[in-house]
Enzyme design. Structure first.
Site, mmCIF file in Angstrom:
data_model
loop_
_atom_site.group_PDB
_atom_site.id
_atom_site.type_symbol
_atom_site.label_atom_id
_atom_site.label_comp_id
_atom_site.label_asym_id
_atom_site.label_seq_id
_atom_site.Cartn_x
_atom_site.Cartn_y
_atom_site.Cartn_z
ATOM 1 N N THR A 110 -4.474 13.848 5.484
ATOM 2 C CA THR A 110 -3.042 13.902 5.794
ATOM 3 C C THR A 110 -2.742 15.150 6.618
ATOM 4 O O THR A 110 -2.045 15.088 7.643
ATOM 5 C CB THR A 110 -2.188 13.870 4.508
ATOM 6 O OG1 THR A 110 -2.693 12.845 3.652
ATOM 7 C CG2 THR A 110 -0.731 13.599 4.819
ATOM 8 N N SER B 201 -6.946 6.139 3.970
ATOM 9 C CA SER B 201 -7.043 5.229 2.814
ATOM 10 C C SER B 201 -7.519 3.852 3.272
ATOM 11 O O SER B 201 -8.326 3.211 2.608
ATOM 12 C CB SER B 201 -5.678 5.073 2.141
ATOM 13 O OG SER B 201 -5.446 6.106 1.224
ATOM 14 N N LYS C 46 5.436 2.814 7.872
ATOM 15 C CA LYS C 46 4.280 3.667 8.215
ATOM 16 C C LYS C 46 3.030 2.819 8.439
ATOM 17 O O LYS C 46 2.319 2.983 9.426
ATOM 18 C CB LYS C 46 4.043 4.664 7.074
ATOM 19 C CG LYS C 46 3.072 5.782 7.395
ATOM 20 C CD LYS C 46 2.800 6.674 6.178
ATOM 21 C CE LYS C 46 4.037 7.385 5.670
ATOM 22 N NZ LYS C 46 3.731 8.342 4.576
ATOM 23 N N LYS D 272 0.848 -1.197 0.000
ATOM 24 C CA LYS D 272 0.000 0.000 0.000
ATOM 25 C C LYS D 272 0.872 1.231 0.000
ATOM 26 O O LYS D 272 1.828 1.342 0.773
ATOM 27 C CB LYS D 272 -0.884 0.009 1.263
ATOM 28 C CG LYS D 272 -1.776 1.234 1.388
ATOM 29 C CD LYS D 272 -3.129 0.996 0.770
ATOM 30 C CE LYS D 272 -3.970 2.257 0.618
ATOM 31 N NZ LYS D 272 -3.634 3.035 -0.605
ATOM 32 N N LYS E 107 5.267 1.854 -3.386
ATOM 33 C CA LYS E 107 5.165 3.228 -3.908
ATOM 34 C C LYS E 107 5.400 3.204 -5.407
ATOM 35 O O LYS E 107 6.231 2.429 -5.899
ATOM 36 C CB LYS E 107 6.235 4.110 -3.239
ATOM 37 C CG LYS E 107 5.993 5.585 -3.392
ATOM 38 C CD LYS E 107 4.909 6.040 -2.430
ATOM 39 C CE LYS E 107 5.097 7.428 -1.937
ATOM 40 N NZ LYS E 107 4.515 7.611 -0.607
ATOM 41 N N ASN F 123 -1.650 19.582 -0.967
ATOM 42 C CA ASN F 123 -2.709 18.974 -0.160
ATOM 43 C C ASN F 123 -2.315 18.879 1.325
ATOM 44 O O ASN F 123 -3.115 19.205 2.207
ATOM 45 C CB ASN F 123 -3.021 17.589 -0.740
ATOM 46 C CG ASN F 123 -4.017 16.822 0.084
ATOM 47 O OD1 ASN F 123 -3.654 16.190 1.077
ATOM 48 N ND2 ASN F 123 -5.286 16.898 -0.277
HETATM 49 N N1 GLU Z 1 1.100 9.047 -0.411
HETATM 50 C C1 GLU Z 1 0.637 9.007 0.945
HETATM 51 C C2 GLU Z 1 1.762 8.591 1.878
HETATM 52 O O1 GLU Z 1 2.921 8.807 1.593
HETATM 53 C C3 GLU Z 1 -0.632 8.186 1.105
HETATM 54 C C4 GLU Z 1 -0.540 6.753 0.701
HETATM 55 C C5 GLU Z 1 -1.864 6.009 0.709
HETATM 56 O O2 GLU Z 1 -2.892 6.580 1.035
HETATM 57 O O3 GLU Z 1 -1.822 4.822 0.340
HETATM 58 O O4 GLU Z 1 1.539 8.135 2.961
#
Ligand code: GLU
Length: 421
Positions: A191, A352, A95, A71, A107, A222
């Site tokens: 976020t 998410s 994370k 994810k 990613k 954002n």
């Molecule tokens: N891009 C965001 C992060 O770095 C969100 C990732 C997501 O929602 O999967 O945490």
């Protein structure tokens, strides 16, 4: 390999190594987690508006799936490199583990400046990326979302493309979708909301509260905008904001709504002009005499060269990787608290997760209930990190190292019961 990407990855691996030592985990944990399980490279041909074909290179790094499906977001940025993507995917594994989510980390990235191509070209590129990755992603395999340079519209194109290939609607394969297409209204600001919640909780410990504390924010996308919005709602005073062109500073506080209106109209906060307000560069904003600093743009902005000039007592990482490992040691020695990315900006991916749960059940909570669920998860993480930090010893251990130990603990236990170790 760009120096920037290499430094970010090195910082992440340095912290991982230290967390494994601190937690007393076997060396094999480092062997496994210091490299991604799978890297997918795609080359996507797009017919541009001028009739010519341009081929864009993209990646999806699937770092580790011991705890569940990969994810993490997809970044559209002209300077992305594979090393940067690997570093970002690695941080996602920690994370997601830290926040108790049933996910591994991944990613994606495409080397493109989304502001320099037309909307039609952007749609073609987004659909092309989803098509190329379709065999490797899915609600129980890998669930992408937005990151720098991507947004809910792009998620809508991607979920539509994936659903066409699957021959049925598959809402849970991407998150942070528009509300009308199985999204949740909280995701837009989640976020930034998480950044503010972490800042507020840390401020309670440092000063008894966030009320009246001055804040400088680097980045007005954002995360930066919504971070500033919620910090003001919680009683803080946002005195400086910047975007990629630079920004503005007013020691008495900024009118965020007015600044946002200028950004929307002219493309940059730098054009905001009001009595008592002066312009600041992206370097200066980090060194202002404020209580709280929120780097919410890109990685490696706080480095050895400027760490000694940081005056804030609390640094809240809205961006991923804004502080290098060397710089963090300097800040820690100065008694500055750095709330690390995997904690401070986790509101996005935690939300998410809630959206994905809704999608799997085709059932939706209202905005308030969703936000309460999100806040509960963030507070639980905050408390666990603080307990872990004080157990490990706050003098010799950074908050990031404590958070990594907390994360590695879950990943290690999952790998152990799976028989990987
Ligand atoms: N891009 C965001 C992060 O770095 C969100 C990732 C997501 O929602 O999967 O945490």
């Amino acid at each position: 390999m760009s120096l920037k990407g290499a430094t970010f990855l090195e910082s992440v691996l340095q912290t991982l190594k230290r967390a494994i030592e601190l937690g007393g985990y076997p060396q094999e944990v480092y062997e496994i987690l210091s490299r991604p399980q799978r890297i997918i490279t795609v080359n996507i041909p797009v017919k541009m508006d001028n009739g010519k074909i341009q081929v864009f290179t993209g990646y999806r790094v699937q770092h580790n799936n011991a705890l569940g499906p990969y994810k993490g977001g997809i970044r559209f940025h002209p300077e992305v490199t594979l090393d940067e993507d690997i570093a970002l995917a690695t941080v996602m594994t920690f994370k997601n583990a830290l926040n108790g989510l049933p996910y591994g980390g991944g990613k994606g990235a495409i080397a493109v400046d989304p502001k320099k191509i037309s909307k039609r070209e952007l749609e073609e590129l987004s659909r092309g990326y989803a098509r190329a990755l379709a065999p490797f992603i899915g609600p129980e395999t890998d669930i992408p979302a937005p990151d720098v340079g991507t947004d809910p519209q792009i998620m809508a194109w991607m979920v539509d493309e994936y659903s066409k290939i699957a021959g049925r609607n598959v809402p849970g394969v991407f998150t942070a979708k528009p509300v009308i297409l199985w999204g949740n209204p909280v995701r837009e600001y989640s976020t930034g909301f998480g950044v503010a919640v972490w800042a507020r909780e840390a401020a309670k410990k440092l000063w008894g509260g966030i009320e009246g504390k001055t804040v400088a924010v680097q980045g007005f996308g954002n995360v930066g905008y919504w971070g500033a919005y919620w910090l003001i709602k919680m009683g803080a005073k946002v005195v400086a904001v910047t975007d990629s062109k630079g920004g503005v500073y007013n020691p008495n506080g900024l009118d965020l709504t007015a600044v946002k209106a200028v950004k929307d109209k002219t493309g940059s906060v730098i054009n905001y002009d009001a009595p008592g307000t002066r312009k600041v560069t992206n370097e200066e904003v980090l060194e202002l005499p404020v209580d709280v600093l929120v780097p919410a743009a890109l990685e490696n902005v706080i480095h050895k060269g400027n760490a000694n000039n940081i005056k804030a007592k609390l640094v809240v990482e809205g961006a991923n990787g804004p502080t290098t490992a060397d710089a963090e040691q300097v800040l820690h020695r100065k008694g500055i608290w750095v709330l690390p990315d995997l904690a401070a900006n986790a509101g996005g991916v935690v939300m998410s997760y809630l959206e994905w749960v809704e999608n799997l059940q085709w059932y939706f909570w209202d905005e308030e209930e969703t936000r309460n669920r999100l806040e509960r998860i963030l507070l639980d993480t905050f408390n666990r990190v603080m307990i872990r930090w004080s157990k490990l010893g706050t003098d010799n251990v950074t908050i990031r190292e404590a958070a990594y130990v907390e994360a590695v603990d879950r990943i290690y236990n999952a790998m152990k019961v799976r028989g990987w170790i």
